[in-house]
Design a protein around this motif. Structure first.
Motif, PDB file in Angstrom:
ATOM      1  N   UNK A  31      -7.155 -15.538  21.460  1.00 36.58           N
ATOM      2  CA  UNK A  31      -5.722 -15.775  21.325  1.00 36.58           C
ATOM      3  C   UNK A  31      -5.031 -14.553  20.713  1.00 36.58           C
ATOM      4  N   UNK A  32      -5.587 -14.015  19.639  1.00 36.42           N
ATOM      5  CA  UNK A  32      -4.983 -12.868  18.963  1.00 36.42           C
ATOM      6  C   UNK A  32      -5.025 -11.617  19.838  1.00 36.42           C
ATOM      7  N   UNK A  33      -6.114 -11.420  20.560  1.00 41.89           N
ATOM      8  CA  UNK A  33      -6.206 -10.268  21.463  1.00 41.89           C
ATOM      9  C   UNK A  33      -5.163 -10.357  22.574  1.00 41.89           C
ATOM     10  N   UNK A  34      -4.987 -11.562  23.135  1.00 45.79           N
ATOM     11  CA  UNK A  34      -3.960 -11.766  24.166  1.00 45.79           C
ATOM     12  C   UNK A  34      -2.567 -11.527  23.600  1.00 45.79           C
ATOM     13  N   UNK A  35      -2.370 -11.969  22.384  1.00 43.96           N
ATOM     14  CA  UNK A  35      -1.085 -11.782  21.718  1.00 43.96           C
ATOM     15  C   UNK A  35      -0.757 -10.296  21.589  1.00 43.96           C
ATOM     16  N   UNK A  36      -1.724  -9.506  21.161  1.00 49.51           N
ATOM     17  CA  UNK A  36      -1.498  -8.066  21.038  1.00 49.51           C
ATOM     18  C   UNK A  36      -1.235  -7.417  22.394  1.00 49.51           C
ATOM     19  N   UNK A  37      -1.987  -7.851  23.389  1.00 49.65           N
ATOM     20  CA  UNK A  37      -1.870  -7.265  24.725  1.00 49.65           C
ATOM     21  C   UNK A  37      -0.504  -7.553  25.362  1.00 49.65           C
ATOM     22  N   UNK A  38       0.032  -8.726  25.091  1.00 51.84           N
ATOM     23  CA  UNK A  38       1.271  -9.168  25.739  1.00 51.84           C
ATOM     24  C   UNK A  38       2.463  -9.166  24.786  1.00 51.84           C
ATOM     25  N   UNK A  39       2.517  -8.209  23.885  1.00 48.16           N
ATOM     26  CA  UNK A  39       3.615  -8.179  22.930  1.00 48.16           C
ATOM     27  C   UNK A  39       4.380  -6.864  23.005  1.00 48.16           C
ATOM     28  N   UNK A  40       5.525  -6.884  22.371  1.00 50.13           N
ATOM     29  CA  UNK A  40       6.395  -5.718  22.316  1.00 50.13           C
ATOM     30  C   UNK A  40       6.679  -5.431  20.845  1.00 50.13           C
ATOM     31  N   UNK A  41       6.568  -4.162  20.446  1.00 51.34           N
ATOM     32  CA  UNK A  41       6.833  -3.772  19.062  1.00 51.34           C
ATOM     33  C   UNK A  41       8.345  -3.678  18.853  1.00 51.34           C
ATOM     34  N   UNK A  42       8.827  -4.326  17.787  1.00 55.15           N
ATOM     35  CA  UNK A  42      10.250  -4.280  17.448  1.00 55.15           C
ATOM     36  C   UNK A  42      10.416  -3.736  16.038  1.00 55.15           C
ATOM     37  N   UNK A  88      14.986  -6.135   0.623  1.00 53.05           N
ATOM     38  CA  UNK A  88      13.618  -5.808   0.202  1.00 53.05           C
ATOM     39  C   UNK A  88      12.631  -6.389   1.214  1.00 53.05           C
ATOM     40  N   UNK A  89      11.513  -5.729   1.400  1.00 52.70           N
ATOM     41  CA  UNK A  89      10.572  -6.130   2.455  1.00 52.70           C
ATOM     42  C   UNK A  89       9.188  -6.428   1.891  1.00 52.70           C
ATOM     43  N   UNK A  90       9.104  -7.324   0.926  1.00 58.65           N
ATOM     44  CA  UNK A  90       7.818  -7.733   0.374  1.00 58.65           C
ATOM     45  C   UNK A  90       7.149  -8.680   1.365  1.00 58.65           C
ATOM     46  N   UNK A  91       6.034  -8.250   1.943  1.00 55.17           N
ATOM     47  CA  UNK A  91       5.365  -9.047   2.979  1.00 55.17           C
ATOM     48  C   UNK A  91       4.018  -9.595   2.545  1.00 55.17           C
ATOM     49  N   UNK A  92       3.709  -9.566   1.271  1.00 51.83           N
ATOM     50  CA  UNK A  92       2.379  -9.997   0.844  1.00 51.83           C
ATOM     51  C   UNK A  92       2.106 -11.482   1.149  1.00 51.83           C
ATOM     52  N   UNK A  93       3.134 -12.307   1.151  1.00 53.87           N
ATOM     53  CA  UNK A  93       2.944 -13.742   1.422  1.00 53.87           C
ATOM     54  C   UNK A  93       3.108 -14.096   2.897  1.00 53.87           C
ATOM     55  N   UNK A  94       3.521 -13.130   3.720  1.00 55.89           N
ATOM     56  CA  UNK A  94       3.700 -13.384   5.147  1.00 55.89           C
ATOM     57  C   UNK A  94       2.333 -13.518   5.811  1.00 55.89           C
ATOM     58  N   UNK A  95       2.193 -14.545   6.607  1.00 59.46           N
ATOM     59  CA  UNK A  95       0.929 -14.750   7.316  1.00 59.46           C
ATOM     60  C   UNK A  95       1.216 -14.967   8.797  1.00 59.46           C
ATOM     61  N   UNK A  96       0.219 -14.691   9.588  1.00 65.14           N
ATOM     62  CA  UNK A  96       0.308 -14.929  11.028  1.00 65.14           C
ATOM     63  C   UNK A  96       0.068 -16.410  11.264  1.00 65.14           C
ATOM     64  N   UNK A  97       0.922 -17.016  12.043  1.00 62.78           N
ATOM     65  CA  UNK A  97       0.847 -18.446  12.328  1.00 62.78           C
ATOM     66  C   UNK A  97      -0.476 -18.796  13.018  1.00 62.78           C
ATOM     67  N   UNK A  98      -0.984 -19.951  12.724  1.00 61.01           N
ATOM     68  CA  UNK A  98      -2.171 -20.452  13.425  1.00 61.01           C
ATOM     69  C   UNK A  98      -1.731 -20.954  14.794  1.00 61.01           C
ATOM     70  N   UNK A  99      -2.609 -21.566  15.540  1.00 60.17           N
ATOM     71  CA  UNK A  99      -2.295 -22.008  16.912  1.00 60.17           C
ATOM     72  C   UNK A  99      -1.059 -22.862  16.937  1.00 60.17           C
TER      73      UNK A  99
END
Length: 166
Positions: free
Chosen positions: A62-73, A155-166
């Motif tokens: 799932x994560x590999x597909x996500x990287x392959x089919x994404x656009x950097x913003x 401010x851009x503190x991202x320490x608590x940001x997580x990638x969503x599960x399925x």
């Protein structure tokens, strides 16, 4: 096509690496140990270990597909405008309440933590707006509500940001 920030890509790649190099070995070892206990037809530990191993492999795919089919913003907002990864304090006149939201990519959206996607109706309405603006959020053709932007925290503190599960 999923939109990801460079930080999202790094977090996804870190999770893939962990799942491949660390968790995969642990899951395979758990399957081996459970298999050694004998009769597989009634061996709960074996079935649980196999399920865990398969879920890990599925998450990697799932994560590999996500990287392959994404656009950097990137955030292209001005200093006085709401943009990606900003915390925004809004006043909701309808409820006479103030709430704080962080605008994130959809892969990090988590409304329970106050992280809203820039693709959501509220996220779309807030993007590019300024402190003091009254913004109408269109949820559907028959329902909308207003919010007033009280504060924008860049401010851009991202320490608590997580990638969503399925």
């Amino acid at each position: 096509m999923e939109q990801l920030t460079e930080q999202d890509v790094k977090k996804i790649q870190d999770e893939i690496d962990y799942r491949r190099l660390v968790y995969r070995k642990q899951a395979l070892e758990a399957v081996k140990e459970a298999r050694a206990q004998g009769d597989l037809s009634e061996n709960f530990e074996y079935h649980a270990a196999k399920k865990d191993k398969n879920q890990n492999e599925s998450r990697i795919r799932y994560l590999e597909r996500l990287l392959k089919n994404s656009k950097i913003v990137k955030d292209r907002s001005k200093l006085d405008e709401v943009g990606l990864d900003n915390k925004v304090t809004v006043y909701l006149p309808e409820d006479d309440e103030e709430e704080i939201y962080k605008l994130v990519t959809s892969i990090r959206g988590n409304s329970l933590k106050g992280y809203i996607s820039t693709e959501s109706p509220l996220g779309k309405a807030l993007m590019g707006q300024k402190t003091g603006d009254c913004v109408t959020v269109r949820v559907s053709d028959s329902y909308s509500y207003d919010v007033v932007i009280k504060n924008i925290d860049k401010s851009t503190d991202e320490k608590d940001d997580t990638i969503r599960k399925f």
